[in-house]
Design a protein around this motif. Structure first.
Motif, PDB file in Angstrom:
ATOM      1  N   ALA A 135       0.830  -1.207   0.000  1.00 34.69           N
ATOM      2  CA  ALA A 135       0.000   0.000   0.000  1.00 34.69           C
ATOM      3  C   ALA A 135       0.871   1.266   0.000  1.00 34.69           C
ATOM      4  O   ALA A 135       0.509   2.274  -0.624  1.00 34.69           O
ATOM      5  N   HIS A 136       2.006   1.211   0.675  1.00 36.79           N
ATOM      6  CA  HIS A 136       2.941   2.346   0.678  1.00 36.79           C
ATOM      7  C   HIS A 136       3.480   2.608  -0.738  1.00 36.79           C
ATOM      8  O   HIS A 136       3.608   3.761  -1.155  1.00 36.79           O
ATOM      9  N   ILE A 137       3.748   1.541  -1.475  1.00 32.91           N
ATOM     10  CA  ILE A 137       4.160   1.672  -2.881  1.00 32.91           C
ATOM     11  C   ILE A 137       3.081   2.443  -3.646  1.00 32.91           C
ATOM     12  O   ILE A 137       3.365   3.398  -4.374  1.00 32.91           O
TER      13      ILE A 137
ATOM     14  N   GLN B 196      11.735   3.035  -9.363  1.00 35.68           N
ATOM     15  CA  GLN B 196      12.815   2.643  -8.447  1.00 35.68           C
ATOM     16  C   GLN B 196      12.289   2.444  -7.036  1.00 35.68           C
ATOM     17  O   GLN B 196      12.716   1.538  -6.322  1.00 35.68           O
ATOM     18  N   HIS B 197      11.353   3.299  -6.628  1.00 35.64           N
ATOM     19  CA  HIS B 197      10.794   3.157  -5.283  1.00 35.64           C
ATOM     20  C   HIS B 197      10.115   1.804  -5.117  1.00 35.64           C
ATOM     21  O   HIS B 197      10.322   1.102  -4.126  1.00 35.64           O
ATOM     22  N   GLU B 198       9.328   1.426  -6.117  1.00 33.03           N
ATOM     23  CA  GLU B 198       8.642   0.129  -6.030  1.00 33.03           C
ATOM     24  C   GLU B 198       9.671  -1.002  -5.996  1.00 33.03           C
ATOM     25  O   GLU B 198       9.563  -1.940  -5.191  1.00 33.03           O
ATOM     26  N   GLN B 199      10.696  -0.899  -6.851  1.00 35.01           N
ATOM     27  CA  GLN B 199      11.723  -1.948  -6.876  1.00 35.01           C
ATOM     28  C   GLN B 199      12.509  -2.005  -5.573  1.00 35.01           C
ATOM     29  O   GLN B 199      12.896  -3.090  -5.123  1.00 35.01           O
ATOM     30  N   GLN B 200      12.761  -0.852  -4.975  1.00 34.62           N
ATOM     31  CA  GLN B 200      13.466  -0.852  -3.682  1.00 34.62           C
ATOM     32  C   GLN B 200      12.624  -1.547  -2.622  1.00 34.62           C
ATOM     33  O   GLN B 200      13.132  -2.326  -1.808  1.00 34.62           O
ATOM     34  N   HIS B 201      11.325  -1.265  -2.640  1.00 34.68           N
ATOM     35  CA  HIS B 201      10.466  -1.959  -1.672  1.00 34.68           C
ATOM     36  C   HIS B 201      10.312  -3.436  -2.014  1.00 34.68           C
ATOM     37  O   HIS B 201      10.108  -4.258  -1.121  1.00 34.68           O
ATOM     38  N   ASN B 202      10.443  -3.792  -3.279  1.00 35.43           N
ATOM     39  CA  ASN B 202      10.430  -5.217  -3.637  1.00 35.43           C
ATOM     40  C   ASN B 202      11.610  -5.939  -3.000  1.00 35.43           C
ATOM     41  O   ASN B 202      11.505  -7.076  -2.558  1.00 35.43           O
ATOM     42  N   GLU B 203      12.737  -5.253  -2.938  1.00 33.48           N
ATOM     43  CA  GLU B 203      13.891  -5.875  -2.271  1.00 33.48           C
ATOM     44  C   GLU B 203      13.643  -5.970  -0.763  1.00 33.48           C
ATOM     45  O   GLU B 203      13.976  -6.984  -0.133  1.00 33.48           O
ATOM     46  N   THR B 204      13.046  -4.932  -0.195  1.00 31.68           N
ATOM     47  CA  THR B 204      12.693  -4.975   1.224  1.00 31.68           C
ATOM     48  C   THR B 204      11.717  -6.125   1.494  1.00 31.68           C
ATOM     49  O   THR B 204      11.838  -6.854   2.486  1.00 31.68           O
ATOM     50  N   MET B 205      10.749  -6.282   0.597  1.00 27.90           N
ATOM     51  CA  MET B 205       9.770  -7.369   0.759  1.00 27.90           C
ATOM     52  C   MET B 205      10.448  -8.733   0.632  1.00 27.90           C
ATOM     53  O   MET B 205      10.086  -9.689   1.324  1.00 27.90           O
TER      54      MET B 205
ATOM     55  N   PRO C 177      13.579  15.171  -5.460  1.00 26.78           N
ATOM     56  CA  PRO C 177      12.603  16.237  -5.263  1.00 26.78           C
ATOM     57  C   PRO C 177      12.142  16.372  -3.818  1.00 26.78           C
ATOM     58  O   PRO C 177      11.288  17.212  -3.547  1.00 26.78           O
ATOM     59  N   TYR C 178      12.689  15.582  -2.897  1.00 28.70           N
ATOM     60  CA  TYR C 178      12.278  15.763  -1.493  1.00 28.70           C
ATOM     61  C   TYR C 178      13.428  15.409  -0.567  1.00 28.70           C
ATOM     62  O   TYR C 178      14.224  14.518  -0.855  1.00 28.70           O
ATOM     63  N   GLN C 179      13.533  16.145   0.539  1.00 29.22           N
ATOM     64  CA  GLN C 179      14.673  15.968   1.444  1.00 29.22           C
ATOM     65  C   GLN C 179      14.667  14.614   2.124  1.00 29.22           C
ATOM     66  O   GLN C 179      15.701  14.122   2.558  1.00 29.22           O
ATOM     67  N   GLU C 180      13.501  14.001   2.215  1.00 30.97           N
ATOM     68  CA  GLU C 180      13.398  12.733   2.944  1.00 30.97           C
ATOM     69  C   GLU C 180      13.911  11.548   2.153  1.00 30.97           C
ATOM     70  O   GLU C 180      13.953  10.443   2.679  1.00 30.97           O
ATOM     71  N   TYR C 181      14.289  11.738   0.873  1.00 30.99           N
ATOM     72  CA  TYR C 181      14.897  10.579   0.217  1.00 30.99           C
ATOM     73  C   TYR C 181      16.305  10.370   0.764  1.00 30.99           C
ATOM     74  O   TYR C 181      16.619   9.281   1.243  1.00 30.99           O
ATOM     75  N   SER C 182      17.133  11.420   0.715  1.00 34.47           N
ATOM     76  CA  SER C 182      18.548  11.265   1.096  1.00 34.47           C
ATOM     77  C   SER C 182      18.971  12.166   2.241  1.00 34.47           C
ATOM     78  O   SER C 182      19.611  11.720   3.191  1.00 34.47           O
TER      79      SER C 182
ATOM     80  N   ARG D  45      23.673   4.647  -4.816  1.00 31.83           N
ATOM     81  CA  ARG D  45      24.163   4.602  -3.428  1.00 31.83           C
ATOM     82  C   ARG D  45      23.063   4.099  -2.499  1.00 31.83           C
ATOM     83  O   ARG D  45      21.958   4.599  -2.500  1.00 31.83           O
ATOM     84  N   ASN D  46      23.428   3.129  -1.684  1.00 27.15           N
ATOM     85  CA  ASN D  46      22.511   2.602  -0.672  1.00 27.15           C
ATOM     86  C   ASN D  46      23.177   2.776   0.688  1.00 27.15           C
ATOM     87  O   ASN D  46      24.396   2.883   0.779  1.00 27.15           O
ATOM     88  N   TRP D  47      22.371   2.801   1.723  1.00 29.50           N
ATOM     89  CA  TRP D  47      22.931   3.009   3.059  1.00 29.50           C
ATOM     90  C   TRP D  47      22.103   2.249   4.080  1.00 29.50           C
ATOM     91  O   TRP D  47      20.910   1.984   3.866  1.00 29.50           O
ATOM     92  N   ASP D  48      22.753   1.874   5.178  1.00 29.02           N
ATOM     93  CA  ASP D  48      22.000   1.260   6.276  1.00 29.02           C
ATOM     94  C   ASP D  48      22.823   1.366   7.552  1.00 29.02           C
ATOM     95  O   ASP D  48      23.994   1.738   7.526  1.00 29.02           O
TER      96      ASP D  48
HETATM   97  C1  AVJ Z   1      17.750   3.685  -0.206  1.00 32.65           C
HETATM   98  C2  AVJ Z   1      17.122   1.471   0.395  1.00 32.65           C
HETATM   99  C3  AVJ Z   1      17.904   3.003   2.072  1.00 32.65           C
HETATM  100  O1  AVJ Z   1      14.506   1.446   1.796  1.00 32.65           O
HETATM  101  O2  AVJ Z   1      15.016   2.940   3.276  1.00 32.65           O
HETATM  102  C4  AVJ Z   1      12.322   3.428   0.095  1.00 32.65           C
HETATM  103  C5  AVJ Z   1      14.866   3.443  -0.160  1.00 32.65           C
HETATM  104  N1  AVJ Z   1      13.289   5.343   0.384  1.00 32.65           N
HETATM  105  N2  AVJ Z   1      11.371   4.350   0.374  1.00 32.65           N
HETATM  106  C6  AVJ Z   1      15.005   2.501   2.127  1.00 32.65           C
HETATM  107  C7  AVJ Z   1      13.516   4.053   0.103  1.00 32.65           C
HETATM  108  C8  AVJ Z   1      11.958   5.506   0.572  1.00 32.65           C
HETATM  109  C9  AVJ Z   1      15.713   3.383   1.085  1.00 32.65           C
HETATM  110  N3  AVJ Z   1      17.094   2.882   0.828  1.00 32.65           N
END
Ligand code: AVJ
Ligand code: FE
Length: 444
Positions: free
Chosen positions: A56-58, A142-151, A385-390, A418-421
């Protein structure tokens, strides 16, 4: 050269977007159709959202950016934005929210998608930075694909019968010589100003002087990691940073996450199938602290993010940086293990056609690679386009991971991506490769 698909005419660009949106959705659908209702709404780990929240977030992000902002249309639903805002609710709290049911979720994301296809057909893809080269659409893909990896990571944490199945990755076509590669000192262009769907933190391109370094051709394998364990690596504080050791003692680390002890050997739980370790597969599900300790034990270190990207993109013959290690072509199945086509890393040597000009292999796909770097903005960074991405994540709390994993899609993985955790995270598809400073005799 395929660098600027911005050169595509508008109809071809729309076709490209439509194809990618459909591909992402097929993945979301497969990952959610694979389990029953109970598994969709339940929390499989405090680290993860219920799968139905991700789905639903996607849809909600797609509605916010493409239906409302780009399309200027009426909301599909204006009452659920808060519930699916990742900044309003930490993952651990999400199961307690009055979430849309699986059926409501499926219908919601479909309604959003139907409107988006209409927006795509009728929006001029120019005139506004957000839509230039269909950026907003690319961001949502990309957002959907990133959440697919999270899923997919949620699936790995799920108990019960295995439900995900995929063919094995390709085997190495010939004998494999694991070795180190010297990257001579010199300038390199990091990041990009031209990749149309690159996200804000990958921009802008900038020249950097990089000192000589040595980097391993392949990521660290299960065989190597077993030696670290056998040598008592987890019990020797000398290999661990102070924080790493504290975390090790607090949580009793013994092996990578999802490794299972069986008498005197280790097995690995791979999406519910417990199997012997494949020795020449890159190790996966290690945290930054484990990677760092292994590197110290091996007498080496992790590469910096700059070194990683130079090893991946720098072409010494031309001095320019490629989109991918193998060139400017989009990833194909011959280049890299991406897109959940195989649900595990490929054995080292499996992708000779994916090597960089310097001969470094399997940088893209297989496992995300921990680097020693914190998350910082490139010089000239502008949040878009938004500060909350990076931007809100910049600082020393996060470590950078590069290169994508078997769970990452080509759309959400590039030489510049670039990915981060957090350094303690190990449920992600993370491994590492080693680097070191060259000795004086090596750079003469
Ligand atoms: C870039 C993978 C760290 O999953 O937290 C998903 C990508 N941003 N929804 C994350 C992201 C907003 C983000 N990462
Ligand atoms: Fe998100």
């Amino acid at each position: 050269m395929t660098t600027s698909f911005g050169e595509l005419d508008t109809e071809s660009l729309r076709d490209r977007v439509a194809g990618q949106l459909a591909r992402s959705r097929a993945r979301s659908t497969a990952l959610t159709d694979a389990v029953d209702e109970n598994d969709l709404v339940k929390q499989h780990s405090k680290l993860m959202s219920p799968l139905v929240w991700d789905f639903a977030h996607i849809g909600n992000q797609e509605e916010l950016w493409l239906v409302r902002d780009v399309g200027g249309r009426e909301p599909v639903r204006d009452d659920i934005d808060n519930m699916y805002d990742a900044f309003q609710h930490p993952r651990s709290d999400r199961p307690a929210l009055p979430l849309l049911s699986p059926a409501e979720t499926r219908s919601y994301v479909q309604q959003v998608r139907t409107k988006v296809m209409d927006v795509l057909a009728s929006t001029p893809l120019e005139g506004r930075k957000l839509v230039e080269n269909a950026f907003a659409f690319g961001m949502i893909v990309q957002h959907e694909q990133q959440h697919n990896e999270t899923m997919l990571a949620t699936h790995q944490l799920r108990d019960g019968e295995p439900v995900l199945h995929a063919p094995m990755p390709p085997a190495p076509p010939g004998p494999v010589l694991d070795k180190e590669i010297l990257v001579p000192a010199g300038p390199f262009t990091m990041g990009t100003s031209v990749e149309p769907w690159a996200l804000d933190n990958e921009r802008p391109a900038h020249r950097i002087e990089v000192g000589a370094f040595v980097i391993d051709k392949y990521p660290v394998t299960n065989a190597g990691y077993l030696e670290f364990i056998a040598s008592g690596g987890y019990d020797r504080p000398q290999w661990w940073s102070e924080e790493g050791w504290a975390y090790n003692r607090k949580t009793g680390l013994r092996a990578p996450r999802f490794w299972v002890r069986d008498g005197d050997r280790w097995l690995r739980d791979c999406f519910g199938v417990v199997e012997p370790l494949v020795l020449d597969e890159p190790v996966v599900h290690v945290c930054f602290y484990e990677a760092e300790a292994y590197a110290a034990w091996a007498g080496k270190r992790l590469p910096t993010e700059i070194e990683w990207e130079k090893a991946a993109r720098h072409d010494p013959a031309t001095g320019r940086s490629r989109r991918y290690p193998w060139g400017d072509e989009d990833p194909g199945p011959e280049h890299a293990n991406l897109g959940q086509a195989h649900l595990r890393p490929a054995r080292i040597g499996a992708y000779p056609r994916g090597e960089s000009p310097l001969g470094v292999a399997q940088l893209i796909g297989d496992v995300w690679e921990w680097t020693s770097s914190d998350f910082h903005a490139y010089p000239g960074f502008v949040a878009f386009p938004y500060q909350e991405y990076s931007e809100v994540f910049f600082g020393a709390d996060y470590k950078m991971l590069r290169g994508g994993s078997f769970g990452a899609d080509a759309a959400a993985c590039r030489g510049t991506f670039r990915n981060w955790d957090y350094p303690i995270r190990r449920q992600i598809f993370s491994g590492f490769r080693l680097a070191r400073d060259p000795g004086p005799e090596e750079t003469r």
